[in-house]
Design a protein around this motif. Sequence first.
Motif, PDB file in Angstrom:
ATOM      1  N   THR A 253       0.745  -1.116  -0.011  1.00  0.00           N
ATOM      2  CA  THR A 253      -0.034   0.025  -0.079  1.00  0.00           C
ATOM      3  C   THR A 253       1.011   1.305   0.039  1.00  0.00           C
ATOM      4  OG1 THR A 253      -0.099  -0.133   2.574  1.00  0.00           O
ATOM      5  CG2 THR A 253      -1.750  -1.035   1.180  1.00  0.00           C
ATOM      6  N   GLU A 254       2.015   1.278   0.218  1.00  0.00           N
ATOM      7  CA  GLU A 254       2.886   2.436   0.318  1.00  0.00           C
ATOM      8  C   GLU A 254       3.499   2.526  -1.241  1.00  0.00           C
ATOM      9  OE1 GLU A 254       6.115   2.087   3.101  1.00  0.00           O
ATOM     10  OE2 GLU A 254       4.704   1.812   4.733  1.00  0.00           O
ATOM     11  N   ILE A 255       3.435   1.791  -2.173  1.00  0.00           N
ATOM     12  CA  ILE A 255       3.585   2.057  -3.613  1.00  0.00           C
ATOM     13  C   ILE A 255       2.353   2.793  -4.152  1.00  0.00           C
ATOM     14  CG2 ILE A 255       3.866   0.969  -5.961  1.00  0.00           C
ATOM     15  CD1 ILE A 255       5.442  -1.341  -4.390  1.00  0.00           C
ATOM     16  N   THR A 256       2.737   3.946  -4.769  1.00  0.00           N
ATOM     17  CA  THR A 256       1.352   4.715  -5.376  1.00  0.00           C
ATOM     18  C   THR A 256       1.585   4.724  -6.720  1.00  0.00           C
ATOM     19  OG1 THR A 256       2.891   6.690  -4.974  1.00  0.00           O
ATOM     20  CG2 THR A 256       1.523   6.247  -3.194  1.00  0.00           C
ATOM     21  N   SER A 257       0.321   5.384  -7.411  1.00  0.00           N
ATOM     22  CA  SER A 257       0.348   5.317  -8.635  1.00  0.00           C
ATOM     23  C   SER A 257       1.250   6.166  -9.460  1.00  0.00           C
ATOM     24  CB  SER A 257      -1.305   6.161  -8.997  1.00  0.00           C
ATOM     25  OG  SER A 257      -1.515   6.111 -10.369  1.00  0.00           O
ATOM     26  N   GLY A 258       1.584   5.861 -10.503  1.00  0.00           N
ATOM     27  CA  GLY A 258       2.774   6.521 -11.330  1.00  0.00           C
ATOM     28  C   GLY A 258       4.148   6.038 -11.043  1.00  0.00           C
ATOM     29  N   GLN A 259       4.379   5.202 -10.070  1.00  0.00           N
ATOM     30  CA  GLN A 259       5.661   4.632  -9.778  1.00  0.00           C
ATOM     31  C   GLN A 259       5.992   3.599 -10.927  1.00  0.00           C
ATOM     32  OE1 GLN A 259       6.138   3.656  -5.868  1.00  0.00           O
ATOM     33  NE2 GLN A 259       5.619   5.701  -4.979  1.00  0.00           N
ATOM     34  N   LEU A 260       7.344   3.287 -10.822  1.00  0.00           N
ATOM     35  CA  LEU A 260       8.094   2.106 -11.653  1.00  0.00           C
ATOM     36  C   LEU A 260       8.679   1.404 -10.771  1.00  0.00           C
ATOM     37  CD1 LEU A 260       8.989   0.741 -14.194  1.00  0.00           C
ATOM     38  CD2 LEU A 260      10.908   2.346 -14.349  1.00  0.00           C
ATOM     39  N   TRP A 261       8.670   0.054 -10.539  1.00  0.00           N
ATOM     40  CA  TRP A 261       9.418  -0.695  -9.860  1.00  0.00           C
ATOM     41  C   TRP A 261      10.090  -1.832 -10.634  1.00  0.00           C
ATOM     42  CZ3 TRP A 261       9.655  -1.415  -4.404  1.00  0.00           C
ATOM     43  CH2 TRP A 261       9.240  -0.390  -3.589  1.00  0.00           C
ATOM     44  N   GLY A 262      11.211  -2.271 -10.168  1.00  0.00           N
ATOM     45  CA  GLY A 262      11.904  -3.667 -10.875  1.00  0.00           C
ATOM     46  C   GLY A 262      12.952  -3.772  -9.983  1.00  0.00           C
ATOM     47  N   PRO A 263      13.640  -5.060 -10.433  1.00  0.00           N
ATOM     48  CA  PRO A 263      14.666  -5.681  -9.459  1.00  0.00           C
ATOM     49  C   PRO A 263      15.779  -4.591  -9.152  1.00  0.00           C
ATOM     50  CG  PRO A 263      14.123  -6.992 -11.424  1.00  0.00           C
ATOM     51  CD  PRO A 263      13.762  -5.662 -11.597  1.00  0.00           C
ATOM     52  N   ARG A 264      16.412  -5.014  -7.958  1.00  0.00           N
ATOM     53  CA  ARG A 264      17.444  -3.836  -7.528  1.00  0.00           C
ATOM     54  C   ARG A 264      18.811  -3.712  -8.288  1.00  0.00           C
ATOM     55  NH1 ARG A 264      17.232  -1.291  -2.684  1.00  0.00           N
ATOM     56  NH2 ARG A 264      15.468  -2.561  -2.391  1.00  0.00           N
ATOM     57  N   VAL A 265      19.539  -4.853  -8.457  1.00  0.00           N
ATOM     58  CA  VAL A 265      20.599  -5.027  -9.207  1.00  0.00           C
ATOM     59  C   VAL A 265      20.710  -4.446 -10.403  1.00  0.00           C
ATOM     60  CG1 VAL A 265      22.966  -6.451  -9.145  1.00  0.00           C
ATOM     61  CG2 VAL A 265      21.494  -6.635  -7.350  1.00  0.00           C
ATOM     62  N   PHE A 266      20.913  -3.548 -11.098  1.00  0.00           N
ATOM     63  CA  PHE A 266      21.294  -2.889 -12.297  1.00  0.00           C
ATOM     64  C   PHE A 266      19.994  -3.259 -13.169  1.00  0.00           C
ATOM     65  CE2 PHE A 266      25.580  -4.699 -11.352  1.00  0.00           C
ATOM     66  CZ  PHE A 266      26.090  -3.378 -11.184  1.00  0.00           C
ATOM     67  N   GLY A 267      18.725  -3.323 -12.374  1.00  0.00           N
ATOM     68  CA  GLY A 267      17.580  -3.603 -13.055  1.00  0.00           C
ATOM     69  C   GLY A 267      17.249  -4.858 -13.443  1.00  0.00           C
ATOM     70  N   LEU A 268      18.167  -5.870 -13.310  1.00  0.00           N
ATOM     71  CA  LEU A 268      18.241  -7.382 -13.921  1.00  0.00           C
ATOM     72  C   LEU A 268      18.030  -8.175 -12.647  1.00  0.00           C
ATOM     73  CD1 LEU A 268      21.198  -6.951 -16.219  1.00  0.00           C
ATOM     74  CD2 LEU A 268      18.844  -7.225 -17.082  1.00  0.00           C
ATOM     75  N   ARG A 269      18.290  -8.175 -11.683  1.00  0.00           N
ATOM     76  CA  ARG A 269      17.990  -9.183 -10.704  1.00  0.00           C
ATOM     77  C   ARG A 269      17.915  -8.782  -9.179  1.00  0.00           C
ATOM     78  NH1 ARG A 269      22.367 -10.644  -7.490  1.00  0.00           N
ATOM     79  NH2 ARG A 269      21.433 -12.709  -7.273  1.00  0.00           N
ATOM     80  N   GLY A 270      17.472  -9.402  -8.108  1.00  0.00           N
ATOM     81  CA  GLY A 270      17.415  -8.878  -6.741  1.00  0.00           C
ATOM     82  C   GLY A 270      16.122  -8.515  -6.456  1.00  0.00           C
TER      83      GLY A 270
END
Length: 312
Positions: A253-270
């Motif tokens: 619920t702390e993630i709000t509209s308009g955000q982008l989320w992905g893996p932590r390590v270089f956007g590839l893994r994690g």
Amino acid sequence: MTWHSGNRAEGKTILVTGASAGIGYFVAEQLAANGATVVLGCRDTAKADRAIHAIRARVAGARLRPVRLDLADLSSLPATVDALGVDRLDAVVLNAGVLLSGPERRVNARGHELMFATNHLGHFALVAHLSPMLTAAANSRVVTVGSFAARSERLELADLQSERDYRPKRSYGRSKLAQMLFGFELDRRLQASGADTASIVVHPGGALDALTPSRPPLFVRTTAQRLRALPAGVVLHGKHEGAESIVRAVLDTEITSGQLWGPRVFGLRGQPRRETPRAHMTDLDTAGGLWAASAALTGMDPLERPATPIRP
């Protein structure tokens, strides 16, 4: 390690498109483990049944059901939405996608290039059909699954369907970029309209089958495959881990509209983390042009309830 919401998904109904295999399967499994009722939207209902069997083998009391969903056939979407049998929908995960490798450009029954039609246009129209159900649920969410491949692509509004220059990998990357542009534009339009629905964009990073645990009867990873994939595990991860950013975007619920989320390590893994989207993913002119073109091609707008089913 999978992010858990402490069963805050109890009582929520969530539709996951393309849930019978790959990342979509693990999204469904993880949401079920968090207590959600998960509707698996799949073109092949036999595969959906096998996915449900696999999830129930791991998640006691999982609440699951299939619905036939063919995103390449816009005329089939009203029947799919009717088959949901719900008045409200807490979230939809726009995950399904097709990646074609052959050199020949393929089209659906309406003449739309198949990857663009399935990955983007079908989801665009599906959200339009689901709009009343999403509006009926408090704090509902549309979670759009993009791709790391979209970082290096640019959308050509004059050639959205690769009619002039078709290259499979590039056309796939552009279809995923179109999804991401749609997700960010949907956020802007929802906020402007004062809607309660959030639009969040995610991507799974580099997710390999060979780094993914077995889920019989869907798929089995052999010891040889696992050993061969170990070096790749330094920079990539499995599809079960790729699903975690998506599940987090649905439930946190702390993630709000308009955000982008992905893996932590270089956007590839994690583990999942919030990312800053590249400028071309949020470009207002491109997003506006894509929205207008998509509305014209599908005959509907996600913020307007469709008046009649669209025909081929």
